[in-house]
Structure formats: structure tokens, C-alpha cells
Design a protein around this motif. Sequence first.
Motif, PDB file in Angstrom:
ATOM      1  N   VAL A 103       0.847  -1.194   0.000  1.00  0.00           N
ATOM      2  CA  VAL A 103       0.000   0.000   0.000  1.00  0.00           C
ATOM      3  C   VAL A 103       0.885   1.247   0.000  1.00  0.00           C
ATOM      4  N   SER A 104       0.575   2.175  -0.898  1.00  0.00           N
ATOM      5  CA  SER A 104       1.374   3.396  -1.042  1.00  0.00           C
ATOM      6  C   SER A 104       0.498   4.501  -1.600  1.00  0.00           C
ATOM      7  N   HIS A 105       0.442   5.588  -0.907  1.00  0.00           N
ATOM      8  CA  HIS A 105      -0.365   6.716  -1.401  1.00  0.00           C
ATOM      9  C   HIS A 105      -0.081   7.950  -0.562  1.00  0.00           C
ATOM     10  N   GLU A 106      -0.519   9.070  -1.085  1.00  0.00           N
ATOM     11  CA  GLU A 106      -0.407  10.309  -0.332  1.00  0.00           C
ATOM     12  C   GLU A 106      -1.513  10.370   0.708  1.00  0.00           C
ATOM     13  N   GLU A 107      -1.341  11.273   1.647  1.00  0.00           N
ATOM     14  CA  GLU A 107      -2.321  11.477   2.719  1.00  0.00           C
ATOM     15  C   GLU A 107      -3.743  11.597   2.155  1.00  0.00           C
ATOM     16  N   GLY A 108      -4.673  10.839   2.726  1.00  0.00           N
ATOM     17  CA  GLY A 108      -6.072  10.936   2.311  1.00  0.00           C
ATOM     18  C   GLY A 108      -6.392  10.250   0.998  1.00  0.00           C
ATOM     19  N   GLU A 109      -5.426   9.567   0.422  1.00  0.00           N
ATOM     20  CA  GLU A 109      -5.633   8.902  -0.855  1.00  0.00           C
ATOM     21  C   GLU A 109      -5.710   7.390  -0.659  1.00  0.00           C
ATOM     22  N   ALA A 110      -5.667   6.640  -1.762  1.00  0.00           N
ATOM     23  CA  ALA A 110      -5.560   5.182  -1.726  1.00  0.00           C
ATOM     24  C   ALA A 110      -4.650   4.788  -2.875  1.00  0.00           C
ATOM     25  N   GLY A 111      -4.074   3.615  -2.773  1.00  0.00           N
ATOM     26  CA  GLY A 111      -3.212   3.163  -3.849  1.00  0.00           C
ATOM     27  C   GLY A 111      -2.348   2.013  -3.385  1.00  0.00           C
ATOM     28  N   ALA A 112      -1.726   1.334  -4.344  1.00  0.00           N
ATOM     29  CA  ALA A 112      -0.892   0.197  -4.005  1.00  0.00           C
ATOM     30  C   ALA A 112       0.057  -0.114  -5.146  1.00  0.00           C
ATOM     31  N   ILE A 113       1.090  -0.864  -4.816  1.00  0.00           N
ATOM     32  CA  ILE A 113       2.077  -1.281  -5.798  1.00  0.00           C
ATOM     33  C   ILE A 113       2.076  -2.803  -5.861  1.00  0.00           C
ATOM     34  N   LEU A 114       1.678  -3.323  -7.011  1.00  0.00           N
ATOM     35  CA  LEU A 114       1.643  -4.778  -7.211  1.00  0.00           C
ATOM     36  C   LEU A 114       3.061  -5.302  -7.396  1.00  0.00           C
ATOM     37  N   ILE A 115       3.418  -6.294  -6.591  1.00  0.00           N
ATOM     38  CA  ILE A 115       4.716  -6.943  -6.762  1.00  0.00           C
ATOM     39  C   ILE A 115       4.544  -8.043  -7.799  1.00  0.00           C
ATOM     40  N   ARG A 116       5.202  -7.885  -8.931  1.00  0.00           N
ATOM     41  CA  ARG A 116       4.979  -8.812 -10.043  1.00  0.00           C
ATOM     42  C   ARG A 116       6.041  -9.899 -10.162  1.00  0.00           C
ATOM     43  N   ALA A 117       7.226  -9.661  -9.632  1.00  0.00           N
ATOM     44  CA  ALA A 117       8.259 -10.691  -9.743  1.00  0.00           C
ATOM     45  C   ALA A 117       9.355 -10.470  -8.716  1.00  0.00           C
ATOM     46  N   LEU A 118       9.916 -11.579  -8.254  1.00  0.00           N
ATOM     47  CA  LEU A 118      11.030 -11.569  -7.311  1.00  0.00           C
ATOM     48  C   LEU A 118      12.175 -12.403  -7.863  1.00  0.00           C
ATOM     49  N   GLU A 119      13.371 -12.000  -7.479  1.00  0.00           N
ATOM     50  CA  GLU A 119      14.543 -12.830  -7.701  1.00  0.00           C
ATOM     51  C   GLU A 119      14.769 -13.593  -6.403  1.00  0.00           C
ATOM     52  N   PRO A 120      14.546 -14.907  -6.393  1.00  0.00           N
ATOM     53  CA  PRO A 120      14.635 -15.675  -5.157  1.00  0.00           C
ATOM     54  C   PRO A 120      15.979 -15.472  -4.463  1.00  0.00           C
ATOM     55  N   LEU A 121      15.908 -15.285  -3.139  1.00  0.00           N
ATOM     56  CA  LEU A 121      17.105 -14.923  -2.387  1.00  0.00           C
ATOM     57  C   LEU A 121      17.318 -15.887  -1.219  1.00  0.00           C
ATOM     58  N   VAL A 122      16.252 -16.148  -0.482  1.00  0.00           N
ATOM     59  CA  VAL A 122      16.328 -16.968   0.732  1.00  0.00           C
ATOM     60  C   VAL A 122      15.198 -17.993   0.682  1.00  0.00           C
ATOM     61  N   GLY A 123      15.496 -19.210   1.091  1.00  0.00           N
ATOM     62  CA  GLY A 123      14.444 -20.223   1.181  1.00  0.00           C
ATOM     63  C   GLY A 123      14.056 -20.822  -0.156  1.00  0.00           C
ATOM     64  N   LEU A 124      15.022 -20.995  -1.015  1.00  0.00           N
ATOM     65  CA  LEU A 124      14.742 -21.541  -2.345  1.00  0.00           C
ATOM     66  C   LEU A 124      14.056 -22.905  -2.272  1.00  0.00           C
ATOM     67  N   ASP A 125      14.522 -23.744  -1.359  1.00  0.00           N
ATOM     68  CA  ASP A 125      13.920 -25.069  -1.203  1.00  0.00           C
ATOM     69  C   ASP A 125      12.466 -24.954  -0.781  1.00  0.00           C
ATOM     70  N   GLU A 126      12.239 -24.030   0.147  1.00  0.00           N
ATOM     71  CA  GLU A 126      10.884 -23.808   0.642  1.00  0.00           C
ATOM     72  C   GLU A 126       9.968 -23.345  -0.500  1.00  0.00           C
ATOM     73  N   MET A 127      10.485 -22.427  -1.300  1.00  0.00           N
ATOM     74  CA  MET A 127       9.704 -21.938  -2.437  1.00  0.00           C
ATOM     75  C   MET A 127       9.361 -23.070  -3.384  1.00  0.00           C
ATOM     76  N   GLU A 128      10.357 -23.865  -3.691  1.00  0.00           N
ATOM     77  CA  GLU A 128      10.139 -24.937  -4.649  1.00  0.00           C
ATOM     78  C   GLU A 128       9.125 -25.940  -4.121  1.00  0.00           C
ATOM     79  N   THR A 129       9.237 -26.220  -2.815  1.00  0.00           N
ATOM     80  CA  THR A 129       8.292 -27.151  -2.201  1.00  0.00           C
ATOM     81  C   THR A 129       6.868 -26.623  -2.325  1.00  0.00           C
ATOM     82  N   ARG A 130       6.693 -25.356  -1.968  1.00  0.00           N
ATOM     83  CA  ARG A 130       5.342 -24.805  -2.017  1.00  0.00           C
ATOM     84  C   ARG A 130       4.810 -24.727  -3.432  1.00  0.00           C
ATOM     85  N   ARG A 131       5.677 -24.367  -4.369  1.00  0.00           N
ATOM     86  CA  ARG A 131       5.237 -24.280  -5.756  1.00  0.00           C
ATOM     87  C   ARG A 131       4.874 -25.668  -6.269  1.00  0.00           C
TER      88      ARG A 131
END
Length: 232
Positions: A103-131
Motif C-alpha cells: 500500500v502506497s499513497h499520499e495522505e487521504g488517498e488510496a493506492g498500491a504497488i503490485l509486486i509482479r516478480a522476485l529474484e529468489p534470495l532466501v528459502g529456495l527449497d521452501e519456495m520450490e516445495t510450495r510451488r
Amino acid sequence: MKSAGGERGLGFRLLSAPERALLAADPVEVAPSLLGKVLVAGLGEGGRLAAGRIVEVEAYRSSDDPASHAFSGPTRRNEVMFRRPGSLYVYFTYGMHHCCNVVSHEEGEAGAILIRALEPLVGLDEMETRRRARLRADARLAATALCSGPGRLCQALGIARPDDGLDLLAEESPVRLGEGRPRPGEALASGARVGISPALSSAGRPWRWWLAGNPHVSTARSPRPLPGGRWP
DNA sequence: CTCTCGATGGACT
DNA sequence: GTCCATCGAGAGA
């Protein structure tokens, strides 16, 4: 046992409440500044830690942005978009995918930033298991497919509707943001948002940003014809 | 109440 | 490239 990234050997510092101001601005300004920062999940007792560098984002504003969930005012689903910056907005779509937003916006507003992609950094095994757990047996689950897409990264990090409304800057939150920035030589690229009808997206609104050339950026969907068979 | 369709991903031709 | 699984939000009756 307590927070502060380093103690869990994360290798980066977690953002905290004083840094909320960084997110209290127009999401179109804030979105590119998230590139290189880290999204961490599974913090806290017994959590299964996973984290990745943010490499692709999209900005969504409110009343002037028909493509935004916040466009028509608050509802049960989008209510978090109206909360304080730094909140985590998670929604469910297409009957099977979660997408997570900062969530990101100016005072009294609304808005958000969609996270569309990550470069895996920590917990690669965990990610793979869940996927893998939620997929048909696809033996060739490539590393680049772990978090390259908004639905994929939520699955990999275990983020879902119960996480909607978490404060990404709070000590006790299992999902946090970590400090980070583009590496030297990593250029930013921008373009039209994905999955939005062209009329609502492209023209003058290149509100998608990514780290140019990064292999973990999601594959943009090819443009589709407008009703009537014409192309934009 | 019913109906439409989406800030998608994966399988398949 | 095409198809479609799967379901809740939101709009409209």
C-alpha cells in the motif's frame, strides 16, 4: 529470537516504522523505488522463511485510475488499499491466484504497488516445495519460474488472504520489506501494465517497472485484439 | 438473487 | 500461438 534481519542471518536490514514516509507518496513515484528491495515472508516463531529481491512492480492509484481496485471507492476486498502506507494488500483472483501489493499513497488517498516478480534470495527449497505442492508434477520447474509472476511469488512465499492487511513495517509482522537497491549496472525499464485493457493502460501510463534484463521478470502477456478484431 | 469476468498460470497445438 | 481451470467481487435485476 527477535526481529532485526541480521539475527536470522538474512544479510539485509528490515525496513521499520520510521521508513513509512518512503511509501507515503504517489505510488507512481514510489513503485520504481521498490526495485531491488526485498520481500520477506515467514518471519517469526516457527515461520518458514523465504525472501526475494523485487525485480518487477506496477503502480495502481485510485479515483483517477480505472484499472485500480480502488477506483470506485472502498469495498470489502480493497479496503486495505485505503489504509496506511506499508500495509500489505492481498487479493484473490482468477479463482486460484493471490496477488500481493504494498500500500502506497499520499495522505487521504488510496493506492498500491503490485509486486509482479522476485529474484529468489532466501528459502529456495521452501519456495520450490510450495510451488511444486500445488502444481502437477512438473519436473522441470526452473529457478526462474519460482517467483516470476504475481501469483507465483505469492505461492512461493506462502502469502495468501490471511496476510491481507499486515503491516510490512511492524516488528511482529511475519511479512516485511528489506532494504535493497538495484546493483551497479542494473538499469530500470518501464512500460504498460500487464493484463489491463490497453485503453486503461498504455497511453501516458507506463506504470510498470522492472530491472532490465533480469531473468526473473515475468513474461509480459502479448497484446490481444480489441473487440471487433482490431489491434491497438 | 444471477451473471460476468478478472492486476493469472500452466498445459497444450 | 490457444485454451481453460476456478471462484469471489461487484454490478445489475
